[in-house]
Design a protein around this motif. Structure first.
Motif, PDB file in Angstrom:
ATOM      1  N   LEU A   1      32.630  52.776  67.837  1.00 53.42           N
ATOM      2  CA  LEU A   1      31.300  53.306  67.565  1.00 53.42           C
ATOM      3  C   LEU A   1      30.239  52.647  68.439  1.00 53.42           C
ATOM      4  O   LEU A   1      29.286  53.306  68.885  1.00 53.42           O
ATOM      5  CB  LEU A   1      30.971  53.103  66.086  1.00 53.42           C
ATOM      6  N   ILE A   2      30.391  51.363  68.704  1.00 53.65           N
ATOM      7  CA  ILE A   2      29.452  50.671  69.596  1.00 53.65           C
ATOM      8  C   ILE A   2      29.467  51.323  70.973  1.00 53.65           C
ATOM      9  O   ILE A   2      28.408  51.582  71.573  1.00 53.65           O
ATOM     10  CB  ILE A   2      29.801  49.171  69.688  1.00 53.65           C
ATOM     11  N   VAL A   3      30.667  51.597  71.475  1.00 51.00           N
ATOM     12  CA  VAL A   3      30.781  52.254  72.780  1.00 51.00           C
ATOM     13  C   VAL A   3      30.187  53.654  72.720  1.00 51.00           C
ATOM     14  O   VAL A   3      29.466  54.093  73.638  1.00 51.00           O
ATOM     15  CB  VAL A   3      32.253  52.304  73.223  1.00 51.00           C
ATOM     16  N   ALA A   4      30.467  54.383  71.643  1.00 53.20           N
ATOM     17  CA  ALA A   4      29.942  55.750  71.503  1.00 53.20           C
ATOM     18  C   ALA A   4      28.417  55.757  71.437  1.00 53.20           C
ATOM     19  O   ALA A   4      27.754  56.627  72.030  1.00 53.20           O
ATOM     20  CB  ALA A   4      30.530  56.408  70.261  1.00 53.20           C
ATOM     21  N   LEU A   5      27.832  54.803  70.718  1.00 49.62           N
ATOM     22  CA  LEU A   5      26.369  54.714  70.636  1.00 49.62           C
ATOM     23  C   LEU A   5      25.761  54.401  72.003  1.00 49.62           C
ATOM     24  O   LEU A   5      24.703  54.932  72.361  1.00 49.62           O
ATOM     25  CB  LEU A   5      25.970  53.647  69.621  1.00 49.62           C
ATOM     26  N   ALA A   6      26.448  53.530  72.757  1.00 51.37           N
ATOM     27  CA  ALA A   6      25.966  53.214  74.103  1.00 51.37           C
ATOM     28  C   ALA A   6      25.991  54.460  74.984  1.00 51.37           C
ATOM     29  O   ALA A   6      25.023  54.756  75.700  1.00 51.37           O
ATOM     30  CB  ALA A   6      26.822  52.105  74.718  1.00 51.37           C
ATOM     31  N   TYR A   7      27.095  55.194  74.934  1.00 45.82           N
ATOM     32  CA  TYR A   7      27.165  56.444  75.690  1.00 45.82           C
ATOM     33  C   TYR A   7      26.064  57.408  75.257  1.00 45.82           C
ATOM     34  O   TYR A   7      25.389  58.020  76.100  1.00 45.82           O
ATOM     35  CB  TYR A   7      28.525  57.114  75.471  1.00 45.82           C
ATOM     36  N   ALA A   8      25.890  57.571  73.951  1.00 48.21           N
ATOM     37  CA  ALA A   8      24.919  58.539  73.447  1.00 48.21           C
ATOM     38  C   ALA A   8      23.510  58.203  73.916  1.00 48.21           C
ATOM     39  O   ALA A   8      22.758  59.092  74.355  1.00 48.21           O
ATOM     40  CB  ALA A   8      24.976  58.581  71.919  1.00 48.21           C
TER      41      ALA A   8
ATOM     42  N   ASN B   1      27.854  55.306  83.163  1.00 51.58           N
ATOM     43  CA  ASN B   1      29.302  55.304  82.916  1.00 51.58           C
ATOM     44  C   ASN B   1      29.930  53.991  83.357  1.00 51.58           C
ATOM     45  O   ASN B   1      30.819  53.442  82.680  1.00 51.58           O
ATOM     46  CB  ASN B   1      29.961  56.467  83.662  1.00 51.58           C
ATOM     47  N   PHE B   2      29.482  53.448  84.476  1.00 49.86           N
ATOM     48  CA  PHE B   2      30.000  52.171  84.966  1.00 49.86           C
ATOM     49  C   PHE B   2      29.661  51.045  83.996  1.00 49.86           C
ATOM     50  O   PHE B   2      30.519  50.217  83.656  1.00 49.86           O
ATOM     51  CB  PHE B   2      29.418  51.877  86.349  1.00 49.86           C
ATOM     52  N   ARG B   3      28.428  51.021  83.522  1.00 47.24           N
ATOM     53  CA  ARG B   3      28.004  49.939  82.630  1.00 47.24           C
ATOM     54  C   ARG B   3      28.742  50.000  81.283  1.00 47.24           C
ATOM     55  O   ARG B   3      29.162  48.972  80.742  1.00 47.24           O
ATOM     56  CB  ARG B   3      26.490  50.004  82.413  1.00 47.24           C
ATOM     57  N   VAL B   4      28.891  51.206  80.751  1.00 46.07           N
ATOM     58  CA  VAL B   4      29.581  51.331  79.470  1.00 46.07           C
ATOM     59  C   VAL B   4      31.075  51.022  79.630  1.00 46.07           C
ATOM     60  O   VAL B   4      31.711  50.512  78.704  1.00 46.07           O
ATOM     61  CB  VAL B   4      29.363  52.724  78.864  1.00 46.07           C
ATOM     62  N   ALA B   5      31.634  51.316  80.803  1.00 52.61           N
ATOM     63  CA  ALA B   5      33.034  50.959  81.048  1.00 52.61           C
ATOM     64  C   ALA B   5      33.222  49.442  80.967  1.00 52.61           C
ATOM     65  O   ALA B   5      34.209  48.959  80.397  1.00 52.61           O
ATOM     66  CB  ALA B   5      33.479  51.483  82.408  1.00 52.61           C
ATOM     67  N   LEU B   6      32.283  48.687  81.514  1.00 47.45           N
ATOM     68  CA  LEU B   6      32.354  47.223  81.420  1.00 47.45           C
ATOM     69  C   LEU B   6      32.217  46.770  79.967  1.00 47.45           C
ATOM     70  O   LEU B   6      32.915  45.841  79.524  1.00 47.45           O
ATOM     71  CB  LEU B   6      31.259  46.590  82.274  1.00 47.45           C
TER      72      LEU B   6
ATOM     73  N   LEU C   1      35.518  47.440  78.212  1.00 46.48           N
ATOM     74  CA  LEU C   1      36.517  46.448  78.599  1.00 46.48           C
ATOM     75  C   LEU C   1      36.292  45.122  77.875  1.00 46.48           C
ATOM     76  O   LEU C   1      37.239  44.488  77.388  1.00 46.48           O
ATOM     77  CB  LEU C   1      36.484  46.225  80.109  1.00 46.48           C
ATOM     78  N   GLY C   2      35.045  44.697  77.825  1.00 46.47           N
ATOM     79  CA  GLY C   2      34.735  43.440  77.137  1.00 46.47           C
ATOM     80  C   GLY C   2      35.111  43.497  75.665  1.00 46.47           C
ATOM     81  O   GLY C   2      35.694  42.539  75.124  1.00 46.47           O
ATOM     82  N   LEU C   3      34.787  44.604  74.996  1.00 44.07           N
ATOM     83  CA  LEU C   3      35.127  44.741  73.583  1.00 44.07           C
ATOM     84  C   LEU C   3      36.638  44.750  73.375  1.00 44.07           C
ATOM     85  O   LEU C   3      37.150  44.139  72.431  1.00 44.07           O
ATOM     86  CB  LEU C   3      34.521  46.024  73.022  1.00 44.07           C
ATOM     87  N   MET C   4      37.356  45.454  74.254  1.00 43.72           N
ATOM     88  CA  MET C   4      38.814  45.501  74.123  1.00 43.72           C
ATOM     89  C   MET C   4      39.427  44.115  74.221  1.00 43.72           C
ATOM     90  O   MET C   4      40.372  43.784  73.494  1.00 43.72           O
ATOM     91  CB  MET C   4      39.399  46.411  75.208  1.00 43.72           C
ATOM     92  N   ILE C   5      38.906  43.305  75.111  1.00 41.72           N
ATOM     93  CA  ILE C   5      39.472  41.972  75.298  1.00 41.72           C
ATOM     94  C   ILE C   5      39.183  41.079  74.092  1.00 41.72           C
ATOM     95  O   ILE C   5      40.104  40.450  73.542  1.00 41.72           O
ATOM     96  CB  ILE C   5      38.933  41.339  76.595  1.00 41.72           C
ATOM     97  N   VAL C   6      37.919  41.019  73.652  1.00 43.14           N
ATOM     98  CA  VAL C   6      37.588  40.097  72.558  1.00 43.14           C
ATOM     99  C   VAL C   6      38.195  40.539  71.239  1.00 43.14           C
ATOM    100  O   VAL C   6      38.476  39.713  70.365  1.00 43.14           O
ATOM    101  CB  VAL C   6      36.057  39.936  72.406  1.00 43.14           C
ATOM    102  N   MET C   7      38.448  41.857  71.072  1.00 43.05           N
ATOM    103  CA  MET C   7      39.045  42.333  69.820  1.00 43.05           C
ATOM    104  C   MET C   7      40.464  41.820  69.625  1.00 43.05           C
ATOM    105  O   MET C   7      40.938  41.708  68.487  1.00 43.05           O
ATOM    106  CB  MET C   7      39.057  43.861  69.784  1.00 43.05           C
TER     107      MET C   7
END
Length: 588
Positions: free
Chosen positions: A328-335, A356-361, A364-370
């Motif tokens: 949802l954090i990623v989706a809100l950023a995209y929105a 798109n580049f910024r949200v991709a980063l 990636l950061g969220l995937m790693i820390v999760m």
């Protein structure tokens, strides 16, 4: 000739990498099958398995896109990160009561694959242009090429394997079974499939016209779906002021459905926008639909966030809800970025390119820390559930000890160990009971005190027999699917005591809250056992049993029947057909 020689060399290299991958995977398979090290130690086996799956594919993809030294460097860094995340996945999910699991979590496999896709695209683009952030056109081209390349490779490997079995069938017609025997052997099938995957990656890489044609077709088809989804989502959002949000909460997966709709809008917007080149500017109808779709992502994600917050306030955080929150954090950023781009004057949706580049980063950061202890969904969910218990938001009788045992990983085990020393008698018993469980769905003997507190017995004032409470449901003769009340740790249950076969002994008719299955327990000199089950699907049946508004009818076989809510139920080892029972009850 030089170009051909280089192409052949690359092809053989990729086949060799595939063969090496297949041999390593076969050895890991053998260790797992024979329960030998490293398969017996998840913290070693899971990183090895994940690196063996991802590194060869990454190397094969990188060899065609960057110099060898940079390809090896990138694959080495990616493999180190994957191995570290695999180690944490095994460590955090390990049970203190069971041997460490040797299978990566589904979340790590899913999000790890997505993360590697994003990272490979960003790195390849950066290397191609020699800077941290390449042009959007480069990223767009690489991402779609990589996606279509992987899809085509999967189809190629599937077709290759199907043809191998077809050939085996043909040889079988003439009594030659050698090929069928080979295909059934892991030492042959695993390396062969890995080699086929390496060949597929090469073929799709050296045939750019094939990939470009498939991409053009896919983008064209997808872009013309944009007006359709935009119209449907706009109609949904416009209806909310009149219908309200209450209907959404009755749907168990509202947040997931709203996020899926948001993802569909984002994908189709990008399909219409493509790389933003003026010569590929879409028709006006697609521009209008894309602009509206970009704005619609905002209400969708906000409603999804509200729905998730309601669930969290009501039931607390779980692994799934923490995972959805990260999405949802990623989706809100995209929105937010897409809505801003839609309202900005100038080239159509030009703002989404850098966004798109910024949200991709961010993703990636969220995937790693999760998948590290820093923001592990396991740790967050267990800490929150413990806080709810300690604050009194949930009573010890309703607390989900099974969640800590089976879904809390290492943190859940530690929490149960703490609760097993609690001053509250029920909490102490329930936590100790949970820690004793060896398998989630095996027949289970709950502590007598816990079962007695969890079951409401009718007629009021009666109690479950001590002999029933102390029955060992792990005995061989009692292993026939006992009631949910025996397997669940905190499910409230009801039990009705009555004589159903006229032998002067009372049977126990037991059913769990929320379940339609009723279990009948019978006692003999050898003890209690599950004698019969039946379904009570019709409205009012369970309440009639609780209120003792039923009749014991003359026997049709060994057991007397029950007349409940106008329906005669035959007790036997089988299960009544629910739809037929309700239909006949309505006719009576």
């Amino acid at each position: 000739m030089e170009a051909i020689s280089q192409g052949q060399k690359l092809f053989l290299t990729r086949l060799g990498i595939g063969l090496a991958q297949g041999l390593i995977l076969y050895l890991l398979y053998r260790a797992s099958d024979a329960k030998l090290w490293p398969a017996t130690h998840g913290a070693v086996f899971i990183p090895l398995l994940l690196v063996s799956l991802s590194a060869p594919i990454g190397l094969n993809l990188s060899l065609g896109a960057m110099p060898l030294r940079k390809a090896l460097t990138w694959v080495g860094i990616a493999s180190a990160v994957v191995a570290l995340l695999g180690f944490f996945d095994a460590w955090m999910g390990a049970s203190q009561q069971l041997p460490e699991g040797a299978i990566p979590s589904a979340q790590l496999i899913f999000f790890g694959a997505g993360g590697l896709f994003i990272a490979h695209t960003l790195v390849t683009g950066g290397v191609a242009q020699g800077r941290f952030m390449a042009s959007y056109a480069t990223y767009f081209d690489l991402a779609w090429k990589l996606g279509i390349q992987l899809v085509l490779s999967v189809f190629f490997v599937g077709a290759f394997w199907a043809l191998m079995w077809l050939g085996a069938g043909l040889f079988g017609l003439i009594k030659l079974s050698f090929l069928e025997g080979l295909l059934g052997e892991a030492w042959f099938s695993i390396p062969v499939l890995a080699v086929a995957a390496g060949g597929a990656l090469h073929l799709t890489d050296v045939r750019p016209t094939l990939v470009q044609g498939a991409r053009t077709l896919a983008l064209t088809l997808l872009s013309w779906l944009l007006p359709l989804i935009t119209l449907m989502v706009a109609g949904f959002v416009a209806s909310l002021p009149f219908t309200g949000l209450q209907a959404l909460w009755s749907f168990g997966h509202a947040t997931a459905l709203l996020l899926a709709a948001t993802a569909a809008l984002l994908i189709l917007i990008n399909a219409a926008h493509q790389d933003g080149a003026p010569e590929r500017t879409p028709p006006k109808v697609l521009q209008v639909a894309g602009t509206v779709a970009a704005l619609l992502t905002v209400p969708l994600t906000l409603i999804a966030a509200y729905a998730l917050s309601l669930r969290v306030r009501q039931y607390g955080w779980t692994v799934d809800r923490v995972t959805v929150a990260a999405i949802l954090i990623v989706a809100l950023a995209y929105a937010g970025g897409y809505a801003h781009a839609a309202l900005t004057r100038g080239r159509w949706l030009a703002g989404i390119e850098e966004w798109n580049f910024r949200v991709a980063l961010l993703a990636l950061g969220l995937m790693i820390v999760m998948f590290t202890p820093l923001a592990s969904p396991l740790r967050i969910s267990v800490n929150d559930q413990m806080a709810r218990l300690q604050s009194g938001k949930v009573t010890p009788q309703k607390f989900d000890y099974a969640y800590l045992r089976w879904e809390g990983g290492r943190y859940g085990q530690a929490a149960l160990a703490v609760l097993s020393r609690s001053q509250n008698a029920y909490t102490r018993l329930a936590a100790s009971d949970a820690l004793k469980r060896k398998a989630r769905y095996e027949p289970y003997t709950p502590a007598p005190a816990l079962l007695a507190q969890r079951v409401t017995v009718y007629p009021r004032g009666t109690k479950l027999p001590e002999s029933f409470l102390k029955t060992d449901w792990n005995r061989k003769q009692a292993r026939r699917s006992p009631s949910e009340c025996m397997g669940a740790m905190n499910t409230p249950c009801d039990a009705v005591l009555l004589d159903l076969n006229g032998d002067g002994r009372q049977e126990i008719v037991m059913f769990a809250a929320g379940s339609r299955t009723v279990s009948v327990f019978h006692s003999t000199e050898a003890g209690w056992f599950l004698a019969a089950t039946f379904e009570a699907p019709c409205p009012g049946m369970l309440e009639a049993l609780r209120s003792q508004k039923f009749e014991v009818m003359p026997p049709a076989a060994r057991w007397n029947d029950l007349m409940v809510a106008g329906r005669r139920l035959r007790l036997n080892p089988g299960v009544q057909d629910g739809a037929d029972a309700c239909a006949k009850a309505g006719a009576n």
